[in-house]
Design a protein around this motif. Structure first.
Motif, PDB file in Angstrom:
ATOM      1  N   VAL A 109      -4.082   3.911   0.496  1.00 51.04           N
ATOM      2  CA  VAL A 109      -4.031   4.171  -1.015  1.00 51.04           C
ATOM      3  C   VAL A 109      -5.027   4.989  -1.548  1.00 51.04           C
ATOM      4  N   ALA A 110      -6.479   4.818  -0.952  1.00 47.00           N
ATOM      5  CA  ALA A 110      -7.438   5.395  -1.316  1.00 47.00           C
ATOM      6  C   ALA A 110      -7.233   6.951  -1.126  1.00 47.00           C
ATOM      7  N   ALA A 159      11.616   2.794  -2.089  1.00 45.03           N
ATOM      8  CA  ALA A 159      12.047   2.394  -0.681  1.00 45.03           C
ATOM      9  C   ALA A 159      10.943   2.743   0.194  1.00 45.03           C
ATOM     10  N   VAL A 160      10.121   1.875   1.002  1.00 40.23           N
ATOM     11  CA  VAL A 160       9.004   2.434   1.879  1.00 40.23           C
ATOM     12  C   VAL A 160       9.205   1.428   2.981  1.00 40.23           C
ATOM     13  N   ALA A 161       8.640   1.770   4.017  1.00 37.83           N
ATOM     14  CA  ALA A 161       8.489   0.832   5.411  1.00 37.83           C
ATOM     15  C   ALA A 161       7.545  -0.019   5.252  1.00 37.83           C
ATOM     16  N   ASP A 162       7.778  -1.309   5.848  1.00 38.97           N
ATOM     17  CA  ASP A 162       6.632  -2.487   5.899  1.00 38.97           C
ATOM     18  C   ASP A 162       6.386  -2.748   7.300  1.00 38.97           C
ATOM     19  N   GLY A 207       0.624  -2.721  -6.234  1.00 42.53           N
ATOM     20  CA  GLY A 207       1.854  -2.709  -5.029  1.00 42.53           C
ATOM     21  C   GLY A 207       1.931  -3.878  -4.449  1.00 42.53           C
ATOM     22  N   ASP A 208       3.536  -4.083  -4.255  1.00 46.46           N
ATOM     23  CA  ASP A 208       3.650  -5.239  -3.527  1.00 46.46           C
ATOM     24  C   ASP A 208       5.466  -5.354  -3.302  1.00 46.46           C
ATOM     25  N   PRO A 209       5.783  -5.762  -2.194  1.00 45.79           N
ATOM     26  CA  PRO A 209       7.346  -6.014  -1.938  1.00 45.79           C
ATOM     27  C   PRO A 209       7.945  -7.281  -2.418  1.00 45.79           C
ATOM     28  N   GLU A 210       7.330  -7.724  -3.353  1.00 49.96           N
ATOM     29  CA  GLU A 210       7.378  -8.913  -3.983  1.00 49.96           C
ATOM     30  C   GLU A 210       7.529 -10.064  -2.805  1.00 49.96           C
ATOM     31  N   ARG A 211       6.350 -10.160  -2.545  1.00 44.74           N
ATOM     32  CA  ARG A 211       5.950 -11.498  -1.575  1.00 44.74           C
ATOM     33  C   ARG A 211       5.914 -12.756  -2.447  1.00 44.74           C
ATOM     34  N   ILE A 212       6.210 -13.615  -1.884  1.00 40.34           N
ATOM     35  CA  ILE A 212       6.337 -15.012  -2.523  1.00 40.34           C
ATOM     36  C   ILE A 212       5.374 -15.376  -3.455  1.00 40.34           C
ATOM     37  N   TYR A 213       4.002 -14.976  -3.352  1.00 42.66           N
ATOM     38  CA  TYR A 213       2.966 -15.330  -4.104  1.00 42.66           C
ATOM     39  C   TYR A 213       2.420 -14.654  -5.117  1.00 42.66           C
ATOM     40  N   GLY A 242       0.716  -1.183  -0.060  1.00 39.10           N
ATOM     41  CA  GLY A 242       0.055  -0.067   0.014  1.00 39.10           C
ATOM     42  C   GLY A 242       1.006   1.299   0.197  1.00 39.10           C
ATOM     43  N   ALA A 243       1.805   1.179   0.664  1.00 33.88           N
ATOM     44  CA  ALA A 243       2.767   2.266   0.814  1.00 33.88           C
ATOM     45  C   ALA A 243       3.552   2.606  -0.653  1.00 33.88           C
TER      46      ALA A 243
END
Length: 216
Positions: A92-93, A197-200, A178-184, A63-64
């Protein structure tokens, strides 16, 4: 200890009292009610399986990165109808509304998230329609752009989401993920258009690389 017999508080009142307002790391333009160690979220979310985890109480990298992208490139949403799927806190909204979207609808399955979105929209001075619904088995919504942040953390959910997004694409709706490239995350079906570069959640003290994708 079982607490199912305890009466849950009003979501909006609980969020106001227990989730302080703070800026989002890497997105200082946006304020959110965000949970901390002493928030006692179990009192609001419940411990039973029927209640979804309180993902809405924290900003997530997917989302970030979308919020950062929309604020940096307002032409992406300006004058358009936007639907935020799995909206969580409404981050995001809110970014879409701030960037000049004509109308923004935030959708989440968690009624507590809907309460949080209303409060977060108010403190950011934007108008958002917040809807509690599960739409991924339904027909595509009437919108110009669908934004999806961080919905690829579970294999079953990821498959359902992608099937829905393909239906949306086929009906003429633009889709941003938007995604930090998670496994799925099915990267072979996507095209990367931006990286920030964003916080998670769980790693707020350090930046994570996350990207914005379109369906290829």
């Amino acid at each position: 200890m079982k607490r199912s017999g305890m009466r849950r508080p009003d979501p909006a009142a609980f969020i106001k009292a227990n989730l302080p307002i703070s800026t989002v790391p890497s997105i200082p333009e946006i304020l959110l009610h965000t949970a901390g160690p002493a928030s006692g979220l179990w009192r609001l979310a419940g411990r039973e399986e029927a209640y979804p985890p309180p993902y809405w109480a924290y900003p997530w990298a997917g989302g970030a990165v979308l919020a950062r992208h929309l604020l940096d490139r307002p032409e992406t949403v300006a004058g358009r109808r936007i639907v935020d799927l799995g909206a969580g806190s409404g981050l995001v909204a809110i970014a879409a509304a701030k960037a000049g979207a004509e109308a923004v609808t935030a959708i989440d399955i968690d009624a507590n998230a809907i309460a949080a979105i209303g409060l977060n929209a108010a403190i950011n001075g934007v108008s958002i329609a917040a809807v509690a619904a599960d739409i991924i088995e339904a027909s595509p919504p009437e919108t110009d752009l669908l934004v999806v942040g961080d919905l690829f953390y579970d294999p079953t959910l990821a498959l359902k989401v992608m099937t829905f997004l393909r239906r949306c694409q086929a009906s003429g709706i633009e889709v941003l993920i938007g995604d930090p490239e998670r496994i799925y995350l099915p990267q072979d079906e996507l095209r990367r258009i931006a990286t920030h570069a964003v916080a998670d959640f769980g790693a707020a003290d350090r930046a994570a690389q996350a990207s914005v994708f379109v369906l290829s």
